[in-house]
Design a protein around this motif. Structure first.
Motif, short mmCIF file in Angstrom:
data_model
loop_
_atom_site.label_atom_id
_atom_site.label_comp_id
_atom_site.label_asym_id
_atom_site.label_seq_id
_atom_site.Cartn_x
_atom_site.Cartn_y
_atom_site.Cartn_z
N ASP B 438 0.93 -1.19 0.63
CA ASP B 438 0.21 -0.04 0.04
C ASP B 438 0.73 1.01 -0.33
O ASP B 438 0.20 2.17 -1.12
N ASP B 439 2.15 1.39 0.72
CA ASP B 439 3.12 1.82 0.64
C ASP B 439 3.44 2.46 -0.58
O ASP B 439 2.70 3.66 -1.16
N GLN B 440 3.98 1.91 -1.56
CA GLN B 440 4.35 1.58 -2.65
C GLN B 440 3.04 2.61 -3.90
O GLN B 440 3.03 3.55 -4.57
N PHE B 442 0.58 4.24 -2.21
CA PHE B 442 -0.10 5.32 -2.17
C PHE B 442 1.47 6.36 -2.60
O PHE B 442 1.63 7.85 -2.93
N TYR B 443 2.23 6.45 -2.02
CA TYR B 443 4.21 6.89 -2.89
C TYR B 443 3.08 7.37 -4.53
O TYR B 443 3.55 8.66 -4.55
#
Ligand SMILES: Nc1ncnc2c1ncn2[C@@H]1O[C@H](COP(=O)(O)OP(=O)(O)OP(=O)(O)O)[C@@H](O)[C@H]1O
Ligand SMILES: [Mg+2]
Lengths: 248, 491
Positions: B438-440, B442-443
């Motif tokens: 999810d980090d990737q 959203f980034y």
């Protein structure tokens, strides 16, 4: 430019922002300081639209547009940039490729012509130089193998290339060495100090504020802005600590 | 896959269009073999192709043996029973007489290839893309090859580039010498079936010391309903020869499943090199798992000579079920085998794919890089065998197997088999499984990419090591395709 009114937000069903209000006008630089776990990053993520950061009350507008109703990439195209406290690695995707696609999809969303590969490279070179970053670094995969400080510097190159209207920079100063701090501070001023732009700096220390002079300083504690003032508030914090200043 | 030589706007349009852009049906008059599979069918196909009697005998022998075989069930695939009598084994565009030139080609077929963006007219290739590398094309439409381009120029270089049907008639000795040498007639259920009823495909012979002056390619199109496609490709690189060959494929969108059972044989003699690239984009079925191609393929290379080299690169995005293990038999001293694979499964697709590297020669080396991407409710399996035979002194293998998962309902599996009979041989195996975080996502979205572009970018980054093995125009195509095949997998 940015108007946050009585914003409430939860993370994993836990209320973190509890009625936060803040107005930032064009041309202004604001700093937010506050104890660990106060909700500073949560504020940045909620404004950016990160899944899992659920707005539950209040609102936020950017140049009159309802931020919270937009997808994250629409917020970016509307002019919002987040400098991440922990920038994310994307293996196999070079910064150049990543940023060119990102910039061109923002441009398309705004009805502007996409940049050609050559135009983009010229722009990237210029911004890399401004931030003192070797162009070779931009050819490497996004953040992969970058040191903590290099990641933060790269974030500012991203910002320079994407040229946002409002930048929210979450602890951009942490991890930077003394010289890098100066370069990055200069970069922020060069990119963002303009009558039609604004910055929200999230930081723990005065050191960045020596280079990027804030017009206003706010203290965020337990999900709210508990005190606001001028640059002197940051200096007072540095001398006395949160407990003293918040109580005063 | 679609065209190797399309412009960016067309690609953009494809990207924005529906899920499977290549799913249209061409309305042409066709001629079929009688429905079902029998000796009569085999004879019909052979007769249609004016084959010499040795070829018919070979086919019949295969057919009789196939009747005694059973379909393999060791793969991690759920294959519904196939009714072999309920299909056609030969479908060809009706034609009045032999094609004199491309001008005689049915305009509807010509339009099909135009729509797919396949350059079957040489002057078009030259006119459209200044300075672009030229690609000679063999266009196979259902059971027959309808055009091969650049023949003349290739012939001047000594390269034979023909449909296999033509080659059987024109170069019987060469074909006889190598057909079935790499994949024996009795090799496996689907290969044996192919021997009996194979329809068309490509034959390439690059003579000693010749570097093929352009990329060769075959474009397979299944159009007819209820019809299996049984392609047969044979590529021989004589001593010191080099050839790069590309293979692409599409099929209309249909509710029934269709069978594609191909056999590809490669032979590399001393110091010869073959680079074989596939972008497989058969219709994968719809989002509910209805329809799609069953892709049961046997691909194998014989690195017979000293210092010979074969490199397989595949991007597998289509098909409802894929069963495919492009392999190398490394007989030659210092011979080299490579397998680079990206396999994407989405919705209800299933893929069991990988390779076999059989090391018989001294100092033979092999590299395996497999990138599996699973989304939706799909299942992807890497299955690979590395065998170091007793006389494979100092042989080496390196295997890297990475899986990427999108969502929680898909599966990725890695099944490596390693057999080492020579103590000096070295086998290394690395495997990872990760999820798009999810980090990737959203980034990337915070930087301005929509969810689908973000996934596509991250997936392309994951697959980069393999994609960069592809010839340039193909790599661009493959990148777009990865994005398209994962559409709807986030949201
Ligand atoms: N996924 C999560 N699940 C549960 N709690 C979370 C989650 N993410 C954040 N929190 C909690 O939300 C609160 C606010 O976190 P946030 O990251 O916004 O703090 P911060 O002000 O940025 O702190 P710091 O100065 O340490 O960066 C913290 O108590 C944190 O533990
Ligand atoms: Mg924080």
């Amino acid at each position: 430019m940015l108007k946050i009114e009585n914003l409430h937000a939860t993370v994993a069903d836990k209320p973190i922002l509890k009625g936060l209000s803040l107005t930032i006008n064009a041309g202004e630089i604001h700093a937010i300081m506050g104890p660990n776990g106060a909700g500073k990053s949560t504020l940045a993520y909620t404004l950016g639209g990160r899944p899992g950061y659920e707005p539950t009350g209040g609102g936020a507008t950017l140049l009159g547009q309802d931020l919270l109703a937009m997808e994250p990439h629409e917020r970016a195209a509307a002019g919002l940039f987040l400098g991440f406290q922990y920038p994310v690695e994307i293996p196999g995707v070079s910064n150049v490729q990543f940023l060119r696609e990102a910039l061109n999809s923002q441009r398309r969303a705004r009805g502007e012509e996409p940049l050609s590969a050559a135009e983009f490279l010229r722009l990237a070179r210029e911004k890399a130089k401004l931030l003192g970053m070797d162009m070779e670094m931009l050819k490497r995969p996004v953040n992969v193998g970058f040191s903590g400080g290099e990641k933060k510097r790269a974030e500012m190159v991203h910002m320079g290339i994407l040229d946002p209207t409002l930048a929210i920079l979450d602890e951009t100063d942490s991890g930077l060495d003394i010289d890098a701090l100066k370069t990055v501070g200069g970069g922020i001023n060069a990119i963002m100090r303009a009558p039609d732009k604004a910055v929200l700096l999230i930081t723990h220390y005065q050191r960045l504020l020596d280079y990027v002079k804030p017009d206003f300083v706010h203290i965020l504690a337990d999900g709210r802005i508990v005190r606001s003032g001028g640059p002197e508030l940051a200096l007072a914090l540095e001398r006395e600590g949160y407990a003293e200043v918040i109580a005063a | 896959m679609s065209a190797p030589l399309k412009n960016a706007d067309a690609l953009e349009a494809v990207r924005k269009a529906s899920d499977y852009e290549w799913g249209f049906v061409s309305d042409i008059e066709q001629e079929f073999a009688p429905k079902g599979l029998s000796e009569e069918t085999v004879r019909f196909i052979s007769a249609k192709k004016n084959e010499p009697s040795w070829m018919l005998d070979w086919r019949l022998k295969a057919y009789r043996h196939w009747l005694t075989m059973e379909a393999p069930d060791w793969a991690k695939l759920d294959v519904p029973p196939i009714d072999y009598q309920d299909a056609y084994y030969y479908a060809a565009p009706k034609k009045k007489e032999e094609l004199g030139s491309l001008d005689d080609l049915d305009p509807e077929i010509r339009r099909t290839y135009e729509k797919l963006g396949i350059p079957i007219e040489e002057q078009k290739v030259l006119a459209n893309v200044a300075g672009a590398p030229r690609v000679a094309v063999d266009a196979v439409f259902d059971s027959v090859s309808v055009a091969t381009t650049f023949r003349k120029e290739l012939e001047e270089a000594g390269v034979i580039f023909r449909s296999i049907s033509e080659a059987i008639r024109e170069f019987p000795d060469l074909v006889k010498k190598w057909l079935g040498r790499v994949v024996p007639m009795h090799d496996n259920y689907f290969a044996t079936l192919n021997c009996a009823v194979f329809s068309d495909g490509t034959f390439v012979y690059v003579p000693e010391g010749v570097r093929c002056p352009m990329e060769l390619s075959t474009y397979f199109r299944i159009n007819a309903e209820n019809t299996g496609q049984f392609e047969r490709t044979l590529i021989v690189a004589d001593k010191g020869a080099y050839v790069s060959y590309l293979e692409g494929c599409t099929a209309p969108q249909r509710d029934e499943n269709q069978l594609h059972a191909a056999v590809v044989e490669l032979v590399a003699l001393d110091d010869a090199e073959i680079k074989y690239s596939t972008v497989q984009n058969w219709y994968p079925g719809d989002a509910e798992g209805k329809g799609g191609i069953y892709n049961f393929v046997t691909k194998r290379a014989l690195c017979q000579g000293r210092n010979s080299k074969v490199s397989w690169t595949q991007v597998e995005t289509g098909s409802a079920i894929t069963w495919k293990y492009p392999s190398c038999v490394l007989n030659g001293e210092n011979s080299v085998g490579e397998f680079y694979s990206v396999a994407v499964t989405n919705n209800f697709q299933q893929a069991d794919t990988g390779t076999k590297m059989i090391h018989n020669g001294k100092n033979s080396r092999s590299t395996i890089v497999s990138k599996g991407i699973s989304a939706g409710r799909s299942n992807g399996t890497y299955r690979g065998l590395v065998r170091m035979a007793a006389n494979a002194e100092n042989a080496r293998n390196f295997t890297q197997c990475d899986s990427l998962l999108l969502g929680n309902r898909c599966g990725a599996h890695t099944v490596p088999y390693i057999e080492v009979r020579n103590p000096s041989a070295i086998v290394e195996h690395e495997a990872t499984t990760s999820k798009i975080s999810d980090d990737q996502l959203f980034y990337a979205m915070q930087r301005g990419l929509d969810a689908e572009s973000a996934v596509s970018l991250i997936v392309n980054g994951f697959a980069k090591e393999v994609l960069q093995q592809l010839p340039m125009e193909f790599a661009v195509e493959a990148q777009k395709l990865l994005g398209i095949s994962l559409e709807g997998s986030v949201g």
